[in-house]
Design a protein around this motif. Structure first.
Motif, PDB file in Angstrom:
ATOM      1  N   LYS A  82      -3.978   2.774   1.750  1.00 36.87           N
ATOM      2  CA  LYS A  82      -4.726   1.659   1.945  1.00 36.87           C
ATOM      3  C   LYS A  82      -3.606   0.513   2.246  1.00 36.87           C
ATOM      4  O   LYS A  82      -3.972  -0.401   3.217  1.00 36.87           O
ATOM      5  N   ASN A  83      -2.808   0.546   1.456  1.00 33.17           N
ATOM      6  CA  ASN A  83      -1.720  -0.432   1.650  1.00 33.17           C
ATOM      7  C   ASN A  83      -0.993  -0.554   2.759  1.00 33.17           C
ATOM      8  O   ASN A  83      -0.641  -1.476   3.601  1.00 33.17           O
ATOM      9  N   LEU A  84      -0.618   0.922   3.275  1.00 31.69           N
ATOM     10  CA  LEU A  84       0.117   1.108   4.583  1.00 31.69           C
ATOM     11  C   LEU A  84      -0.896   0.430   5.785  1.00 31.69           C
ATOM     12  O   LEU A  84      -0.474  -0.091   6.730  1.00 31.69           O
ATOM     13  N   ALA A  85      -2.368   0.879   5.564  1.00 28.85           N
ATOM     14  CA  ALA A  85      -3.058   0.381   6.694  1.00 28.85           C
ATOM     15  C   ALA A  85      -3.219  -0.970   7.021  1.00 28.85           C
ATOM     16  O   ALA A  85      -3.390  -1.501   8.153  1.00 28.85           O
ATOM     17  N   VAL A  86      -3.248  -1.624   5.904  1.00 30.36           N
ATOM     18  CA  VAL A  86      -3.651  -3.310   5.793  1.00 30.36           C
ATOM     19  C   VAL A  86      -2.093  -3.779   6.461  1.00 30.36           C
ATOM     20  O   VAL A  86      -2.163  -4.824   7.256  1.00 30.36           O
ATOM     21  N   GLN A  87      -0.951  -3.032   6.122  1.00 32.40           N
ATOM     22  CA  GLN A  87       0.386  -3.635   6.522  1.00 32.40           C
ATOM     23  C   GLN A  87       0.540  -3.518   8.096  1.00 32.40           C
ATOM     24  O   GLN A  87       1.134  -3.929   8.902  1.00 32.40           O
ATOM     25  N   LEU A  88      -0.483  -2.236   8.535  1.00 37.03           N
ATOM     26  CA  LEU A  88      -0.210  -2.035  10.118  1.00 37.03           C
ATOM     27  C   LEU A  88      -1.444  -3.095  10.805  1.00 37.03           C
ATOM     28  O   LEU A  88      -1.646  -2.957  12.117  1.00 37.03           O
ATOM     29  N   GLY A  89      -1.986  -3.881   9.974  1.00 27.60           N
ATOM     30  CA  GLY A  89      -2.960  -4.653  10.564  1.00 27.60           C
ATOM     31  C   GLY A  89      -4.423  -4.336  10.744  1.00 27.60           C
ATOM     32  O   GLY A  89      -5.276  -4.669  11.381  1.00 27.60           O
ATOM     33  N   GLY A  90      -4.546  -3.153   9.955  1.00 29.76           N
ATOM     34  CA  GLY A  90      -5.951  -2.309  10.013  1.00 29.76           C
ATOM     35  C   GLY A  90      -6.519  -2.399   8.619  1.00 29.76           C
ATOM     36  O   GLY A  90      -6.383  -3.157   7.850  1.00 29.76           O
ATOM     37  N   ASP A  91      -7.189  -1.259   8.388  1.00 31.24           N
ATOM     38  CA  ASP A  91      -7.979  -1.125   7.071  1.00 31.24           C
ATOM     39  C   ASP A  91      -8.415   0.243   6.932  1.00 31.24           C
ATOM     40  O   ASP A  91      -8.217   1.309   7.577  1.00 31.24           O
ATOM     41  N   ILE A  92      -8.794   0.551   5.882  1.00 32.48           N
ATOM     42  CA  ILE A  92      -9.489   2.029   5.520  1.00 32.48           C
ATOM     43  C   ILE A  92     -10.928   1.732   4.853  1.00 32.48           C
ATOM     44  O   ILE A  92     -10.760   0.788   3.553  1.00 32.48           O
ATOM     45  N   THR A  93     -11.706   2.246   5.240  1.00 35.33           N
ATOM     46  CA  THR A  93     -13.217   2.120   4.532  1.00 35.33           C
ATOM     47  C   THR A  93     -13.602   3.379   4.047  1.00 35.33           C
ATOM     48  O   THR A  93     -13.170   4.705   4.572  1.00 35.33           O
ATOM     49  N   LEU A  94     -14.714   3.374   3.227  1.00 33.60           N
ATOM     50  CA  LEU A  94     -15.255   4.523   2.647  1.00 33.60           C
ATOM     51  C   LEU A  94     -16.599   4.578   2.799  1.00 33.60           C
ATOM     52  O   LEU A  94     -17.322   3.378   2.297  1.00 33.60           O
ATOM     53  N   ASN A  95     -17.386   5.825   2.928  1.00 37.47           N
ATOM     54  CA  ASN A  95     -18.807   5.844   3.038  1.00 37.47           C
ATOM     55  C   ASN A  95     -19.071   7.193   2.491  1.00 37.47           C
ATOM     56  O   ASN A  95     -18.747   8.256   3.157  1.00 37.47           O
ATOM     57  N   SER A  96     -19.633   7.552   1.310  1.00 38.28           N
ATOM     58  CA  SER A  96     -19.776   8.746   0.916  1.00 38.28           C
ATOM     59  C   SER A  96     -21.200   9.074   0.418  1.00 38.28           C
ATOM     60  O   SER A  96     -22.006   8.170  -0.240  1.00 38.28           O
ATOM     61  N   GLN A  97     -21.850   9.984   0.877  1.00 33.08           N
ATOM     62  CA  GLN A  97     -22.903  10.578   0.406  1.00 33.08           C
ATOM     63  C   GLN A  97     -22.531  12.010  -0.345  1.00 33.08           C
ATOM     64  O   GLN A  97     -22.521  13.073   0.428  1.00 33.08           O
ATOM     65  N   PRO A  98     -22.556  11.834  -1.748  1.00 35.74           N
ATOM     66  CA  PRO A  98     -22.373  13.348  -2.336  1.00 35.74           C
ATOM     67  C   PRO A  98     -22.874  14.734  -1.732  1.00 35.74           C
ATOM     68  O   PRO A  98     -23.947  14.776  -1.540  1.00 35.74           O
ATOM     69  N   TYR A  99     -22.067  15.648  -1.520  1.00 36.89           N
ATOM     70  CA  TYR A  99     -22.551  17.023  -0.990  1.00 36.89           C
ATOM     71  C   TYR A  99     -23.102  16.809   0.499  1.00 36.89           C
ATOM     72  O   TYR A  99     -23.818  17.886   0.730  1.00 36.89           O
ATOM     73  N   LYS A 100     -23.136  15.681   1.211  1.00 35.92           N
ATOM     74  CA  LYS A 100     -23.389  15.618   2.511  1.00 35.92           C
ATOM     75  C   LYS A 100     -22.432  15.331   3.350  1.00 35.92           C
ATOM     76  O   LYS A 100     -22.063  16.121   4.262  1.00 35.92           O
ATOM     77  N   LYS A 101     -21.820  14.097   3.046  1.00 33.44           N
ATOM     78  CA  LYS A 101     -20.584  13.611   3.909  1.00 33.44           C
ATOM     79  C   LYS A 101     -19.902  12.530   3.176  1.00 33.44           C
ATOM     80  O   LYS A 101     -20.525  11.640   2.909  1.00 33.44           O
ATOM     81  N   THR A 102     -18.506  12.647   3.146  1.00 34.31           N
ATOM     82  CA  THR A 102     -17.788  11.631   2.669  1.00 34.31           C
ATOM     83  C   THR A 102     -16.755  11.410   3.597  1.00 34.31           C
ATOM     84  O   THR A 102     -16.065  12.236   4.244  1.00 34.31           O
ATOM     85  N   VAL A 103     -16.701  10.077   4.256  1.00 33.95           N
ATOM     86  CA  VAL A 103     -15.946   9.487   5.289  1.00 33.95           C
ATOM     87  C   VAL A 103     -15.086   8.584   4.920  1.00 33.95           C
ATOM     88  O   VAL A 103     -15.296   7.241   4.726  1.00 33.95           O
ATOM     89  N   PHE A 104     -13.836   8.772   5.166  1.00 30.17           N
ATOM     90  CA  PHE A 104     -12.875   7.527   5.130  1.00 30.17           C
ATOM     91  C   PHE A 104     -12.413   7.504   6.402  1.00 30.17           C
ATOM     92  O   PHE A 104     -12.069   8.291   7.309  1.00 30.17           O
ATOM     93  N   THR A 105     -12.494   6.255   6.819  1.00 34.68           N
ATOM     94  CA  THR A 105     -12.254   5.774   8.020  1.00 34.68           C
ATOM     95  C   THR A 105     -11.032   4.835   8.142  1.00 34.68           C
ATOM     96  O   THR A 105     -10.980   3.916   7.531  1.00 34.68           O
ATOM     97  N   ILE A 106      -9.972   5.310   9.149  1.00 32.59           N
ATOM     98  CA  ILE A 106      -8.743   4.398   9.384  1.00 32.59           C
ATOM     99  C   ILE A 106      -9.162   3.289  10.529  1.00 32.59           C
ATOM    100  O   ILE A 106      -9.598   4.149  11.656  1.00 32.59           O
ATOM    101  N   ILE A 107      -8.811   2.295  10.390  1.00 30.52           N
ATOM    102  CA  ILE A 107      -9.204   1.256  11.360  1.00 30.52           C
ATOM    103  C   ILE A 107      -7.704   0.665  11.935  1.00 30.52           C
ATOM    104  O   ILE A 107      -6.910   0.159  11.001  1.00 30.52           O
TER     105      ILE A 107
END
Length: 313
Positions: free
Chosen positions: A282-307
């Motif tokens: 997360k810290n590195l992504a922010v320093q690159l001018g971006g971000d990381i988000t999280l969307n999790s639905q247990p046992y269906k789909k957990t998504v970490f998105t690098i922006i």
């Protein structure tokens, strides 16, 4: 009535008006001075006592009302700083406690194996391998801790340049090929033929991807699935790292990027997590001018998105 009389009466009226104005000015000046003294005394009391109260002033003077308003804004900002400082202090104490636990446990294992070998007077290759593996875990934790400390202190130089994101995604996925095959993961990849460029740093981005993919394998491994999807918007590039494991409960979702945050099952020796990987990513992504988000639905789909910020071709 003679003109002399009229002039005399007008003169008296003027004198009376001047006296009234002078008196009003005197009252206004002393009243304002009194109110300012009142505000000053109250402010000193609040600062000396560390109180969370606000300055109140009962007056029709707009200037004094504005002064009290700005003072209260300053007091609110001061209170926020105190709260953040207290929160950071608690977080660092918890972090040090967790680090102590995570280092002490493997070190105890190492010392135990060494003691057994000393008592037996033999060199057991299997035990030596376990000692080496455990020592590497300790070194990894120490390295990650100091990496995070340098990042948060702003002591890391991360130059930005035009990076081929397609290539970086493929390279990182290939580095996990062996472990994914051994664990019988279903791997789904969607990297477009069109090359996408971002304003980033290759080493930092590789570290982010490594940490997120490792996290998906470690904590989402029960789903036996890993997905990597690269997509683009007009201004940003998105990299989705997906697993279908037990996911992250809502009550933990807001804390997964906190320093050394670990869920209740992350102390499981099979997982070997230390809670620093996501924080560093997360810290590195922010320093690159971006971000990381999280969307999790247990046992269906957990998504970490690098922006990341997209660049022209």
């Amino acid at each position: 009535m003679s003109s002399a009389t009229i002039i005399f009466l007008l003169s008296i009226c003027i004198v009376i008006l001047v006296c009234i104005i002078a008196y009003q000015q005197f009252i206004f000046h002393n009243g304002t001075k009194s109110k300012i003294h009142e505000i000053s005394s109250k402010l000193k009391e609040l600062l000396d006592n560390g109180s969370n109260e606000k300055v109140t002033v009962f007056t029709d003077n707009k200037a004094l009302i504005e002064l009290a308003t700005q003072i209260n804004r300053m007091l609110e900002d001061r209170q926020k700083v105190k709260v953040e400082y207290h929160r950071a202090e608690i977080a660092y104490k918890k972090m040090l406690s967790n680090i102590s636990h995570d280092i002490k446990t493997p070190m105890t294992v190492i010392l135990g194996y060494l003691e057994i070998m000393r008592l037996n007077g033999t060199q057991n290759n299997e035990m030596m391998q376990k000692v080496e593996s455990t020592a590497r875990r300790v070194m990894e934790l120490i390295t990650q801790f100091f990496t995070l400390a340098k990042l948060e202190a702003g002591d890391t130089n991360i130059p930005l340049e035009r990076i081929n994101i397609n290539e970086v995604c493929r390279e990182n996925l290939l580095s996990f090929y062996e472990i994914l095959s051994k664990k019988d993961f279903q791997v789904e990849v969607d990297i477009p033929d069109q090359v996408l460029y971002a304003n980033a740093n290759k080493d930092a981005l590789q570290r982010i991807l490594f940490n997120l993919i490792s996290n998906a394998i470690r904590y989402g491994g029960d789903g036996k699935y890993l997905g990597i999807f690269l997509r683009a918007g007009q201004k940003d590039i998105y990299i989705d790292i997906i697993d279908k494991g037990h996911g992250i409960k809502k009550e933990f979702a807001a804390s997964v990027f906190d320093r050394l945050f670990t869920m209740e099952d992350s102390r499981n020796s099979d997982m070997q997590g230390n809670g620093l990987g996501l924080t560093i990513a997360k810290n590195l992504a922010v320093q690159l001018g971006g971000d990381i988000t999280l969307n999790s639905q247990p046992y269906k789909k957990t998504v970490f998105t690098i922006i990341l910020k997209r660049m022209a071709y």
